[in-house]
Design a protein around this motif. Sequence first.
Motif, short mmCIF file in Angstrom:
data_model
loop_
_atom_site.label_atom_id
_atom_site.label_comp_id
_atom_site.label_asym_id
_atom_site.label_seq_id
_atom_site.Cartn_x
_atom_site.Cartn_y
_atom_site.Cartn_z
N GLU A 101 1.05 5.89 8.45
CA GLU A 101 1.74 5.43 7.69
C GLU A 101 1.62 3.90 7.45
O GLU A 101 1.55 3.20 8.45
CB GLU A 101 3.23 5.66 8.13
CG GLU A 101 4.27 5.13 7.09
CD GLU A 101 5.74 5.24 7.70
OE1 GLU A 101 6.65 4.61 7.11
OE2 GLU A 101 5.97 6.18 8.64
N ASN B 184 0.12 7.89 3.46
CA ASN B 184 1.10 7.54 2.55
C ASN B 184 0.67 6.58 1.63
O ASN B 184 1.19 5.83 0.42
CB ASN B 184 2.51 7.08 3.03
CG ASN B 184 2.37 5.76 3.62
OD1 ASN B 184 1.37 5.46 4.15
ND2 ASN B 184 3.63 5.25 3.66
N SER B 185 -0.57 5.88 1.76
CA SER B 185 -0.91 4.81 0.96
C SER B 185 -2.12 5.20 0.22
O SER B 185 -3.22 5.68 0.95
CB SER B 185 -1.52 3.59 2.00
OG SER B 185 -2.13 2.48 1.44
N LYS B 186 -2.33 5.00 -0.93
CA LYS B 186 -3.53 5.30 -1.84
C LYS B 186 -4.72 4.67 -1.62
O LYS B 186 -5.96 5.19 -1.30
CB LYS B 186 -3.17 5.09 -3.15
CG LYS B 186 -4.28 5.81 -4.38
CD LYS B 186 -4.13 7.27 -4.24
CE LYS B 186 -4.97 7.84 -5.46
NZ LYS B 186 -5.25 9.37 -5.30
N TYR C 152 -5.98 5.91 1.67
CA TYR C 152 -6.61 7.50 1.25
C TYR C 152 -8.11 7.08 1.01
O TYR C 152 -8.99 7.75 1.25
CB TYR C 152 -5.59 7.80 0.64
CG TYR C 152 -6.16 9.08 0.15
CD1 TYR C 152 -6.13 10.47 0.58
CD2 TYR C 152 -6.90 9.51 -1.20
CE1 TYR C 152 -6.48 11.65 0.29
CE2 TYR C 152 -7.41 10.81 -1.67
CZ TYR C 152 -7.00 11.83 -0.93
OH TYR C 152 -7.90 12.79 -1.35
N TYR D 61 -2.79 12.97 0.54
CA TYR D 61 -2.19 11.81 0.11
C TYR D 61 -0.74 12.14 0.00
O TYR D 61 -0.66 13.03 -0.94
CB TYR D 61 -2.88 11.16 -1.03
CG TYR D 61 -2.04 10.05 -1.62
CD1 TYR D 61 -1.57 8.89 -0.86
CD2 TYR D 61 -1.81 10.33 -3.01
CE1 TYR D 61 -0.68 7.99 -1.55
CE2 TYR D 61 -0.86 9.13 -3.65
CZ TYR D 61 -0.61 8.03 -2.94
OH TYR D 61 0.39 7.03 -3.51
N ARG D 62 0.16 11.67 0.44
CA ARG D 62 1.63 11.98 0.31
C ARG D 62 2.49 10.81 0.31
O ARG D 62 3.02 9.92 1.08
CB ARG D 62 2.23 12.96 1.35
CG ARG D 62 3.49 13.52 0.94
CD ARG D 62 3.80 14.55 1.99
NE ARG D 62 2.94 15.50 2.21
CZ ARG D 62 3.26 16.56 3.40
NH1 ARG D 62 4.30 16.31 4.14
NH2 ARG D 62 2.37 17.55 3.67
N LYS D 63 2.75 10.27 -0.79
CA LYS D 63 3.06 9.01 -1.33
C LYS D 63 4.68 8.80 -0.65
O LYS D 63 5.06 7.70 0.04
CB LYS D 63 3.50 8.74 -2.66
CG LYS D 63 4.02 7.14 -3.16
CD LYS D 63 4.06 7.00 -4.56
CE LYS D 63 4.54 5.88 -4.91
NZ LYS D 63 4.60 5.38 -6.42
N ASP D 64 5.39 9.72 -0.48
CA ASP D 64 6.80 9.61 0.01
C ASP D 64 6.58 9.99 1.53
O ASP D 64 7.86 9.92 2.18
CB ASP D 64 7.80 10.67 -0.61
CG ASP D 64 7.25 12.15 -0.43
OD1 ASP D 64 5.98 12.40 -0.13
OD2 ASP D 64 8.10 12.93 -0.69
N SER E 112 7.01 9.27 5.43
CA SER E 112 7.70 8.44 6.37
C SER E 112 8.13 9.08 7.42
O SER E 112 8.79 9.83 7.36
CB SER E 112 8.81 7.42 5.67
OG SER E 112 9.24 6.66 6.70
#
Length: 411
Positions: free
Chosen positions: A7, A227-229, A232, A252-255, A257
Amino acid sequence: MRYIFIETTSEHHKVGIVEDNRLVEFHLDKIEKEKLIGNIYRGRVINVLQGMEAAFIDIGEDKNTYLNVKDALPKDLLHSNERYKISELLKPGQEIIVQVKKEPYGNKGAKVTTHIEIPGRYLVFTPFSKKVNISRKIESQERIRELKKLGHEIVKDEQGIIFRTASELAEDSLLAREYEILHSIYSKIEREKNFLPCPKLLYREPTLGYQILRDTFNKATEKILVNSKEVYEDLIEMEEFFPFKFSQSLEYRKDFSIRYDLGILEDIRHALEKKVPLPSGGYIVIDETEALVAIDVNTGKYVGSKSLGDTVLKTNLEAAQEIAKQIRLRDIGGIIIIDFIDMKKNDHIETVLTALDQHLKKDRIKVNIVDITKLGLVELTRKKIRRPLTTEFYRKCPHCSGKGYILENEY
């Protein structure tokens, strides 16, 4: 279930490993302050301290680093029986190539060595030694013989290797490929070291996320959450330096946390407290001091249902599992003393020690059970590499200097 998460926030990189819904490793790095461990520098000798058999080296950081005489010995003198003085090896103003082997802590600067090592997933490349060494955690004598033979076949330029524990189940072709990757990295350092100013960073240890993947990713890892492109995409690019592929597990899961995962937050909270509860109602108390770490086991409100001996045994077995997890999660190093609840039966003592040993084997940093003292205290040692987890969250109180008490009466 086992997974790794990376994260990234505006201030931190948070990397952790979750096994069976319990957080077993957690690392927190401030983005503006990169870690030094593993980095290789062209440094300059500032002071040579004959009385300490050590030298201080300027590598361009805030504090000079510490180099012990044993870590200063050149390759050809490393296994000599003759004793050398630090003044015979180094002079003030001399330029030297060093690698950080221990992070700065408190008022102490980082520790460095001239014995460069470049770790990979399966191997550690050791250009200062031509030996082929095998991890002590590999117990199969047949596999040890196979690895020794393979090592002597792939080693070149008298630059040796250490086969890590993960190499036991790896294909020989993967091991040979990784040796070539690590050898080429070191060759690049060798080519550049004479053409740079001093002090200067020659090689930066890869990012924390990369290191955790390199050292811990295995077939049991179901997924890697990012969570960070940017992180990733960096990991996808770095995959070419891995002897195996991991991108199929990368998500990759942007949300994502950890703030939304109550289980992880609870494990972090316990890792930052002195008192840690056990499932039966007992608890352990962990006191981290500068000299050593003391761990005490208590039955608490657990009274059992059979006999005192069974109550004590169950509590100690639960404690053995939790202690091994807390040592790993808190990244505790150095001397560790465990005060289990007194056991009268030798077979109970043996059962608890065996369980402790099995749980400690899950730690990627080697932990040694040294002995049991006459007072029944269990002595452990664990290699100090990084600062303990608590130092990432707490700072020393300016009023009590870390004593943790309030002065009630003036003097």
